[in-house]
Motif scaffolding. Sequence first.
Motif, PDB file in Angstrom:
ATOM      1  N   ALA A 639      52.923 -51.936  11.151  1.00 40.30           N
ATOM      2  CA  ALA A 639      53.379 -51.707   9.772  1.00 40.30           C
ATOM      3  C   ALA A 639      52.224 -51.274   8.876  1.00 40.30           C
ATOM      4  CB  ALA A 639      54.017 -52.975   9.223  1.00 40.30           C
ATOM      5  N   THR A 640      52.463 -50.242   8.065  1.00 48.87           N
ATOM      6  CA  THR A 640      51.424 -49.734   7.152  1.00 48.87           C
ATOM      7  C   THR A 640      51.988 -49.616   5.739  1.00 48.87           C
ATOM      8  OG1 THR A 640      52.058 -47.471   7.743  1.00 48.87           O
ATOM      9  CG2 THR A 640      50.179 -48.438   8.935  1.00 48.87           C
ATOM     10  N   ARG A 641      51.077 -49.607   4.774  1.00 44.87           N
ATOM     11  CA  ARG A 641      51.448 -49.381   3.376  1.00 44.87           C
ATOM     12  C   ARG A 641      51.503 -47.872   3.135  1.00 44.87           C
ATOM     13  NH1 ARG A 641      50.552 -54.463   0.876  1.00 44.87           N
ATOM     14  NH2 ARG A 641      49.158 -55.776   2.104  1.00 44.87           N
ATOM     15  N   THR A 642      51.836 -47.464   1.894  1.00 43.03           N
ATOM     16  CA  THR A 642      51.954 -46.032   1.571  1.00 43.03           C
ATOM     17  C   THR A 642      50.619 -45.311   1.697  1.00 43.03           C
ATOM     18  OG1 THR A 642      51.771 -46.733  -0.737  1.00 43.03           O
ATOM     19  CG2 THR A 642      53.967 -46.173   0.063  1.00 43.03           C
ATOM     20  N   ASP A 643      49.495 -46.068   1.519  1.00 42.79           N
ATOM     21  CA  ASP A 643      48.172 -45.434   1.642  1.00 42.79           C
ATOM     22  C   ASP A 643      47.666 -45.416   3.093  1.00 42.79           C
ATOM     23  OD1 ASP A 643      47.607 -48.070   2.088  1.00 42.79           O
ATOM     24  OD2 ASP A 643      46.196 -48.305   0.413  1.00 42.79           O
ATOM     25  N   GLY A 644      48.495 -45.878   4.023  1.00 40.98           N
ATOM     26  CA  GLY A 644      48.112 -45.838   5.442  1.00 40.98           C
ATOM     27  C   GLY A 644      47.416 -47.095   5.944  1.00 40.98           C
ATOM     28  N   SER A 645      47.066 -48.046   5.021  1.00 42.10           N
ATOM     29  CA  SER A 645      46.387 -49.284   5.452  1.00 42.10           C
ATOM     30  C   SER A 645      47.390 -50.249   6.079  1.00 42.10           C
ATOM     31  CB  SER A 645      45.690 -49.942   4.261  1.00 42.10           C
ATOM     32  OG  SER A 645      46.656 -50.324   3.293  1.00 42.10           O
ATOM     33  N   LYS A 646      46.870 -51.129   6.941  1.00 41.69           N
ATOM     34  CA  LYS A 646      47.718 -52.105   7.632  1.00 41.69           C
ATOM     35  C   LYS A 646      48.294 -53.114   6.622  1.00 41.69           C
ATOM     36  CE  LYS A 646      47.030 -51.231  12.169  1.00 41.69           C
ATOM     37  NZ  LYS A 646      48.125 -50.992  13.119  1.00 41.69           N
ATOM     38  N   VAL A 647      49.538 -53.540   6.843  1.00 46.40           N
ATOM     39  CA  VAL A 647      50.147 -54.558   5.976  1.00 46.40           C
ATOM     40  C   VAL A 647      49.623 -55.944   6.340  1.00 46.40           C
ATOM     41  CG1 VAL A 647      52.303 -55.713   5.303  1.00 46.40           C
ATOM     42  CG2 VAL A 647      52.255 -53.224   5.578  1.00 46.40           C
ATOM     43  N   TYR A 648      49.677 -56.264   7.649  1.00 44.77           N
ATOM     44  CA  TYR A 648      49.381 -57.640   8.085  1.00 44.77           C
ATOM     45  C   TYR A 648      47.907 -57.792   8.470  1.00 44.77           C
ATOM     46  CZ  TYR A 648      54.344 -58.296   7.739  1.00 44.77           C
ATOM     47  OH  TYR A 648      55.621 -58.375   7.250  1.00 44.77           O
ATOM     48  N   THR A 649      47.067 -57.710   7.435  1.00 49.58           N
ATOM     49  CA  THR A 649      45.648 -57.992   7.623  1.00 49.58           C
ATOM     50  C   THR A 649      45.446 -59.506   7.583  1.00 49.58           C
ATOM     51  OG1 THR A 649      45.317 -57.854   5.247  1.00 49.58           O
ATOM     52  CG2 THR A 649      44.964 -55.817   6.515  1.00 49.58           C
ATOM     53  N   LEU A 650      44.226 -59.969   7.892  1.00 51.84           N
ATOM     54  CA  LEU A 650      43.936 -61.408   7.848  1.00 51.84           C
ATOM     55  C   LEU A 650      44.198 -62.007   6.467  1.00 51.84           C
ATOM     56  CD1 LEU A 650      42.863 -63.954   9.323  1.00 51.84           C
ATOM     57  CD2 LEU A 650      40.573 -63.301   8.552  1.00 51.84           C
ATOM     58  N   PRO A 651      43.720 -61.379   5.354  1.00 52.75           N
ATOM     59  CA  PRO A 651      43.993 -61.973   4.032  1.00 52.75           C
ATOM     60  C   PRO A 651      45.494 -62.088   3.721  1.00 52.75           C
ATOM     61  CG  PRO A 651      42.296 -60.277   3.862  1.00 52.75           C
ATOM     62  CD  PRO A 651      42.846 -60.190   5.251  1.00 52.75           C
ATOM     63  N   THR A 652      46.264 -61.032   4.032  1.00 58.00           N
ATOM     64  CA  THR A 652      47.708 -61.069   3.750  1.00 58.00           C
ATOM     65  C   THR A 652      48.400 -62.149   4.572  1.00 58.00           C
ATOM     66  OG1 THR A 652      47.748 -58.723   3.194  1.00 58.00           O
ATOM     67  CG2 THR A 652      49.847 -59.710   3.787  1.00 58.00           C
ATOM     68  N   ALA A 653      48.064 -62.214   5.871  1.00 58.43           N
ATOM     69  CA  ALA A 653      48.700 -63.202   6.754  1.00 58.43           C
ATOM     70  C   ALA A 653      48.382 -64.625   6.295  1.00 58.43           C
ATOM     71  CB  ALA A 653      48.251 -62.981   8.191  1.00 58.43           C
ATOM     72  N   LEU A 654      47.103 -64.890   5.947  1.00 56.62           N
ATOM     73  CA  LEU A 654      46.713 -66.230   5.481  1.00 56.62           C
ATOM     74  C   LEU A 654      47.408 -66.566   4.159  1.00 56.62           C
ATOM     75  CD1 LEU A 654      42.890 -66.272   6.314  1.00 56.62           C
ATOM     76  CD2 LEU A 654      44.698 -67.540   7.481  1.00 56.62           C
ATOM     77  N   SER A 655      47.457 -65.575   3.243  1.00 54.57           N
ATOM     78  CA  SER A 655      48.117 -65.778   1.950  1.00 54.57           C
ATOM     79  C   SER A 655      49.594 -66.114   2.147  1.00 54.57           C
ATOM     80  CB  SER A 655      47.975 -64.498   1.108  1.00 54.57           C
ATOM     81  OG  SER A 655      48.779 -64.566  -0.040  1.00 54.57           O
ATOM     82  N   LEU A 656      50.246 -65.381   3.072  1.00 52.18           N
ATOM     83  CA  LEU A 656      51.671 -65.596   3.335  1.00 52.18           C
ATOM     84  C   LEU A 656      51.914 -66.962   3.983  1.00 52.18           C
ATOM     85  CD1 LEU A 656      54.438 -64.328   3.087  1.00 52.18           C
ATOM     86  CD2 LEU A 656      54.028 -63.064   5.201  1.00 52.18           C
ATOM     87  N   MET A 657      51.027 -67.352   4.911  1.00 50.37           N
ATOM     88  CA  MET A 657      51.159 -68.672   5.550  1.00 50.37           C
ATOM     89  C   MET A 657      51.024 -69.784   4.515  1.00 50.37           C
ATOM     90  SD  MET A 657      49.357 -68.525   9.301  1.00 50.37           S
ATOM     91  CE  MET A 657      48.153 -67.223   9.179  1.00 50.37           C
TER      92      MET A 657
END
Length: 705
Positions: A639-657
């Motif tokens: 999964a990627t964002r509109t700018d091509g970067s990954k959605v599920y990076t370490l910061p996002t995953a930790l924040s979501l957890m």
Amino acid sequence: MAAKHLNIALVGNPNSGKSSLFNALTGLNQKVGNFPGVTVDKKTGYSQLDDTTTANIIDLPGTYSLYPRRADEWVAYKVLMHADAEIKPDVILLIADASNLKRNLLFCSQIIDLKYPVVIALTMMDIARKKGYEIDINELERELGVPVIPINPRKNKGISQVKKALLQTAKQKYLAPKFDFIANKELASFAVDGVKKLVPHLSDYAAVHYLINHENFPLDDLTQKAIEHVEVTNGFNPVKTQADEIVQRYTRIRQIMQQSVVEPDPLQKKLFTEQLDNILLHRVWGYTILLAVLFLLFQSIFWLAQYPMEFIDWSFTKLNSALSDVLPQAWWSDLLTNGVLAGLSGILVFVPQIMILFGLITILEDTGYMARISFLSDRVMRKVGLNGKSVMPMISGFACAVPAIMSARNIENRKERLLTIMVTPLMSCSARLPVYTILIALAIPNRYYFGFLSQQGLVMMGLYLLGFVMALIVSYVMKWMIKLQEKSFFILELPVYRAPRWKNVGITMVEKAKIFVTDAGRVIIVISLLLWFLSSYGPTRRMNAIDTKYAQLEQQVSTPNAKAAIEKEYKTEKLQNSFAGIAGRAIEPVIAPLGFDWKIGIALITSFAAREVFVGTMATLYSVDESDDVTLKQKMQNATRTDGSKVYTLPTALSLMVFYVLAMQCMSTLAITKRETRSWKWPAIQFTYMTGLAYLMSFIVYHIF
């Protein structure tokens, strides 16, 4: 011969083996509900006593005497006093712990004096022998005047004899003893006579209880006033009467013990249980061992569940891919593969972990270690406004907050009970487990330290500990805000250590998996189907424009790779302009500071029905958006964002957890909090503080990493 049906009330002291006997008598023919009008567990089950007689076994809450203090003790008391309109037992099956016979006989003697048909089942005989007690069953039977049957429910010993005794008692082959255990009438002679004239058919002892507690019985106003008049006229003193009764009962019990029990030498060596407690309840080693046990619990969830989970995920991926190849291109085939199958995979893939978690918790309860966790935690709990009894609901919260909050009724102190209810949802329930599992697998490397310490297992344990630590902090803050002053006591009976009943562990694992699949599964499937519709359809004008645009683009290319790329762009744009996409984009500005995109936003909304819906939501969204021949984990990794970067990076995953650890995303929990507190005030406070705390902590975690 006509079939007969009996109602049998199962009563006894807590930790006397009541649940074991209930399971032995009823097997899997059980159901759990609530007693009418009270949030107290009502366990009932059916048992075949002989070819023509079935029995409805009602497992009443454990109580030490006929003087109730807690809500669950009042439930048992009213049934035994014939003051419950719903439950009228034909026979009382009374459990007594042979290893604590003196204390258990107090309750036994009170029930006998109510002149009920009673059968006593004597449990823990093996432990009594190890302690040095020798019980003469025939002599005890003669002294009490009711049948006494030694049993071992764990090994199914004595169960047939209990059934036979229940049948014979129901047929009045055993009659209630004519003599009283103590001289009940002499406790308040004239007052007892006065009550018995007003309420005929009462025993002398039941009349004493009517004098003490008549306000709590369903009597008409005239009778209530008449009993009150009897009390005043005869100068009835309930406190003195109760004290006299208990002293007389224990005097008589001592005489019976001398006649029928050979007691041990007080200087004999300590039992194995006491020797083990010297280590497991040690001021230093006790806490070290506790942390090690919890660590092993969370490591095992990964170690044992890894392969069955991967197999289930792989199976659904292959099935989805095969069906997509065979079925024609139509809305119904898309609904089947991207709606129904995606939802089912989101349920079944987590069954191994649910079963393992509940299996391990059952082993801890069965062995007697769970009660030790309460004992060890009391000192810490008191500092934050709770007590050791709060630990049991909080640990139960690891499974599900709903029954955990209900179990807080065992806490006598109102303030401690309310605090326990308010913080228990912070414990990571099994519904969060699927969310943790998928996010840990995405963001945390499957690395091992020292060859056996899993990094993923350590993160999982960290999430559970975060919920527990935040619960303590919140409780500490709230104890200053809740203005209730009441004395608090922590009295806990530690059961002996025993080998776990593997059959019981197996039954629990299967039952909990069944509940997860049926209860959570229904919600997940319904939301998956709704999401499929919302993510497959959108405003007609937008959708027609996208169809026209990509139909023209497809005609301009000829290579398979170019067509596949256009197909993927088409699916992505269609999802973004669907009803779900529009809703997700609307809330994206609010959640973007936490590192979440609009698809995660949709999952957060649907998770309010039940947290585990997160995975089903992701499965549906990415099935609509992606091809069918890759697993959900791979889809989320890609999964990627509109700018091509990954959605599920370490910061996002930790924040979501962290968000899922702390957020109140369970309508059922809010409903049960309202029912237990009898007010919408506390669920509103619970929802507000948990959502605010989740947002703040997720924001901090995302920006730190």
